[in-house]
Design a protein around this motif. Structure first.
Motif, PDB file in Angstrom:
ATOM      1  N   ARG A   4       1.076  -1.379  -0.015  1.00  0.00           N
ATOM      2  CA  ARG A   4       0.003  -0.101   0.017  1.00  0.00           C
ATOM      3  C   ARG A   4       1.083   1.385   0.235  1.00  0.00           C
ATOM      4  O   ARG A   4       0.531   2.015  -0.572  1.00  0.00           O
ATOM      5  CB  ARG A   4      -0.799  -0.032   1.203  1.00  0.00           C
ATOM      6  CG  ARG A   4      -1.935   1.171   1.186  1.00  0.00           C
ATOM      7  CD  ARG A   4      -2.915   0.938   2.339  1.00  0.00           C
ATOM      8  NE  ARG A   4      -3.769  -0.324   2.188  1.00  0.00           N
ATOM      9  CZ  ARG A   4      -4.056  -1.378   3.038  1.00  0.00           C
ATOM     10  NH1 ARG A   4      -3.211  -1.365   4.125  1.00  0.00           N
ATOM     11  NH2 ARG A   4      -4.885  -2.361   2.854  1.00  0.00           N
ATOM     12  N   GLU A   5       1.909   1.308   0.823  1.00  0.00           N
ATOM     13  CA  GLU A   5       2.767   2.525   0.747  1.00  0.00           C
ATOM     14  C   GLU A   5       3.633   2.581  -0.542  1.00  0.00           C
ATOM     15  O   GLU A   5       3.878   3.760  -1.049  1.00  0.00           O
ATOM     16  CB  GLU A   5       3.854   2.346   1.930  1.00  0.00           C
ATOM     17  CG  GLU A   5       4.830   3.366   2.189  1.00  0.00           C
ATOM     18  CD  GLU A   5       5.606   3.106   3.422  1.00  0.00           C
ATOM     19  OE1 GLU A   5       6.952   3.507   3.310  1.00  0.00           O
ATOM     20  OE2 GLU A   5       5.397   2.532   4.318  1.00  0.00           O
ATOM     21  N   ALA A   7       2.570   1.842  -3.349  1.00  0.00           N
ATOM     22  CA  ALA A   7       1.554   2.268  -4.298  1.00  0.00           C
ATOM     23  C   ALA A   7       1.446   3.529  -4.095  1.00  0.00           C
ATOM     24  O   ALA A   7       1.216   4.451  -5.097  1.00  0.00           O
ATOM     25  CB  ALA A   7       0.405   1.227  -4.335  1.00  0.00           C
ATOM     26  N   LYS A   8       1.250   3.998  -2.898  1.00  0.00           N
ATOM     27  CA  LYS A   8       1.009   5.574  -2.586  1.00  0.00           C
ATOM     28  C   LYS A   8       2.239   6.416  -2.968  1.00  0.00           C
ATOM     29  O   LYS A   8       1.972   7.608  -3.551  1.00  0.00           O
ATOM     30  CB  LYS A   8       0.819   5.613  -1.159  1.00  0.00           C
ATOM     31  CG  LYS A   8       0.248   7.055  -0.851  1.00  0.00           C
ATOM     32  CD  LYS A   8       0.329   7.140   0.787  1.00  0.00           C
ATOM     33  CE  LYS A   8       1.360   7.804   1.086  1.00  0.00           C
ATOM     34  NZ  LYS A   8       1.465   8.118   2.635  1.00  0.00           N
ATOM     35  N   LEU A  32      -3.974  -4.914  -4.747  1.00  0.00           N
ATOM     36  CA  LEU A  32      -3.943  -3.451  -5.426  1.00  0.00           C
ATOM     37  C   LEU A  32      -5.410  -3.199  -5.899  1.00  0.00           C
ATOM     38  O   LEU A  32      -5.983  -2.248  -5.590  1.00  0.00           O
ATOM     39  CB  LEU A  32      -2.889  -3.106  -6.568  1.00  0.00           C
ATOM     40  CG  LEU A  32      -1.235  -3.176  -5.845  1.00  0.00           C
ATOM     41  CD1 LEU A  32      -0.550  -2.986  -7.293  1.00  0.00           C
ATOM     42  CD2 LEU A  32      -1.247  -1.839  -5.018  1.00  0.00           C
ATOM     43  N   SER A  33      -5.890  -3.961  -6.528  1.00  0.00           N
ATOM     44  CA  SER A  33      -7.062  -3.897  -7.186  1.00  0.00           C
ATOM     45  C   SER A  33      -8.247  -3.725  -6.154  1.00  0.00           C
ATOM     46  O   SER A  33      -9.190  -3.147  -6.027  1.00  0.00           O
ATOM     47  CB  SER A  33      -7.458  -5.100  -8.168  1.00  0.00           C
ATOM     48  OG  SER A  33      -8.826  -5.103  -8.518  1.00  0.00           O
ATOM     49  N   ASP A  35      -7.741  -3.051  -3.083  1.00  0.00           N
ATOM     50  CA  ASP A  35      -7.634  -1.806  -2.052  1.00  0.00           C
ATOM     51  C   ASP A  35      -7.748  -0.510  -2.692  1.00  0.00           C
ATOM     52  O   ASP A  35      -8.007   0.537  -2.239  1.00  0.00           O
ATOM     53  CB  ASP A  35      -6.009  -1.991  -1.787  1.00  0.00           C
ATOM     54  CG  ASP A  35      -5.856  -1.007  -0.508  1.00  0.00           C
ATOM     55  OD1 ASP A  35      -6.560  -1.320   0.466  1.00  0.00           O
ATOM     56  OD2 ASP A  35      -4.738  -0.140  -0.490  1.00  0.00           O
ATOM     57  N   ALA A  37      -6.103   0.824  -5.291  1.00  0.00           N
ATOM     58  CA  ALA A  37      -5.018   1.687  -5.663  1.00  0.00           C
ATOM     59  C   ALA A  37      -4.936   1.824  -7.265  1.00  0.00           C
ATOM     60  O   ALA A  37      -4.028   2.786  -7.779  1.00  0.00           O
ATOM     61  CB  ALA A  37      -3.683   0.925  -5.339  1.00  0.00           C
ATOM     62  N   LEU A  38      -5.682   1.026  -7.751  1.00  0.00           N
ATOM     63  CA  LEU A  38      -5.780   1.188  -9.444  1.00  0.00           C
ATOM     64  C   LEU A  38      -6.876   2.085 -10.020  1.00  0.00           C
ATOM     65  O   LEU A  38      -7.037   2.166 -11.355  1.00  0.00           O
ATOM     66  CB  LEU A  38      -5.802  -0.208 -10.272  1.00  0.00           C
ATOM     67  CG  LEU A  38      -4.732  -1.223  -9.996  1.00  0.00           C
ATOM     68  CD1 LEU A  38      -4.942  -2.467 -10.181  1.00  0.00           C
ATOM     69  CD2 LEU A  38      -3.383  -0.746 -10.114  1.00  0.00           C
ATOM     70  N   ASP A  39      -7.554   2.369  -9.136  1.00  0.00           N
ATOM     71  CA  ASP A  39      -8.930   2.910  -9.541  1.00  0.00           C
ATOM     72  C   ASP A  39      -8.921   4.493 -10.343  1.00  0.00           C
ATOM     73  O   ASP A  39      -9.504   4.597 -11.168  1.00  0.00           O
ATOM     74  CB  ASP A  39      -9.928   3.469  -8.315  1.00  0.00           C
ATOM     75  CG  ASP A  39     -10.522   1.911  -7.663  1.00  0.00           C
ATOM     76  OD1 ASP A  39     -10.281   0.873  -8.368  1.00  0.00           O
ATOM     77  OD2 ASP A  39     -11.159   2.105  -6.776  1.00  0.00           O
ATOM     78  N   ASN A  40      -7.962   5.121  -9.885  1.00  0.00           N
ATOM     79  CA  ASN A  40      -7.647   6.585 -10.752  1.00  0.00           C
ATOM     80  C   ASN A  40      -6.880   6.566 -11.615  1.00  0.00           C
ATOM     81  O   ASN A  40      -6.551   7.528 -12.400  1.00  0.00           O
ATOM     82  CB  ASN A  40      -7.491   7.652  -9.672  1.00  0.00           C
ATOM     83  CG  ASN A  40      -5.900   7.540  -9.026  1.00  0.00           C
ATOM     84  OD1 ASN A  40      -5.178   6.445  -9.407  1.00  0.00           O
ATOM     85  ND2 ASN A  40      -5.518   8.198  -8.099  1.00  0.00           N
ATOM     86  N   LEU A  43      -1.692   4.683 -11.241  1.00  0.00           N
ATOM     87  CA  LEU A  43      -0.622   3.488 -11.098  1.00  0.00           C
ATOM     88  C   LEU A  43      -0.413   2.626 -12.052  1.00  0.00           C
ATOM     89  O   LEU A  43      -1.374   2.041 -12.454  1.00  0.00           O
ATOM     90  CB  LEU A  43      -0.995   2.730  -9.592  1.00  0.00           C
ATOM     91  CG  LEU A  43      -0.099   1.463  -9.117  1.00  0.00           C
ATOM     92  CD1 LEU A  43       1.483   2.188  -8.741  1.00  0.00           C
ATOM     93  CD2 LEU A  43      -0.529   0.936  -8.132  1.00  0.00           C
TER      94      LEU A  43
END
Length: 94
Positions: A4-5, A7-8, A32-33, A35, A37-40, A43
Motif C-alpha cells: 500500500r505504501e 503504491a502511494k 492493489l485492485s 484496495d 489503488a488502481l481506481d484513478n 498507478l
C-alpha cells in the motif's frame, strides 16, 4: 502495508519472479485492485514472470535472456512504463 505504501509513493510497480502466471505478481495485483489503488489510473503495474513456454537446456543467464527477465529487460520495462523510451515488446522480437 508495504505494498500500500509503495503504491502511494510510486507511480510504477513492477514485480519480477521466476514463477509463472498466478504467482506473487498476481497476488500483488489482486491486492492493489481490491484496495482501490488502481481506481484513478495513476498507478502502472507490470508483473514480469517466466512465460508459459518450453526452454531448451541452457545456463540460467541464457534462460533469463530467453524469458525476458534479465537486467536490460527489467530496465526496458521501467523505461517504457515511465514513458522515457519506446522499447519493443518481447513478442515483437520473435
Amino acid at each position: 502495508d508495504l505494498i500500500r505504501e509503495l503504491a502511494k509513493d510510486n507511480g510504477i510497480i513492477i514485480t519480477v519472479e521466476e514463477g509463472s502466471i498466478g504467482g506473487f505478481g498476481d497476488h500483488v495485483l489482486h491486492f492493489l485492485s481490491l484496495d482501490g489503488a488502481l481506481d484513478n489510473g495513476d498507478l502502472k503495474f507490470r508483473p514480469m514472470v517466466l512465460p508459459d513456454t518450453y526452454f531448451e537446456a541452457a545456463t540460467q543467464y541464457e534462460q533469463y535472456e530467453m524469458a525476458g527477465l534479465n537486467a536490460h529487460h527489467i530496465r526496458g520495462t521501467v523505461l517504457r512504463l515511465a514513458e522515457k523510451v519506446e522499447v519493443p515488446e518481447l513478442a515483437e522480437l520473435e
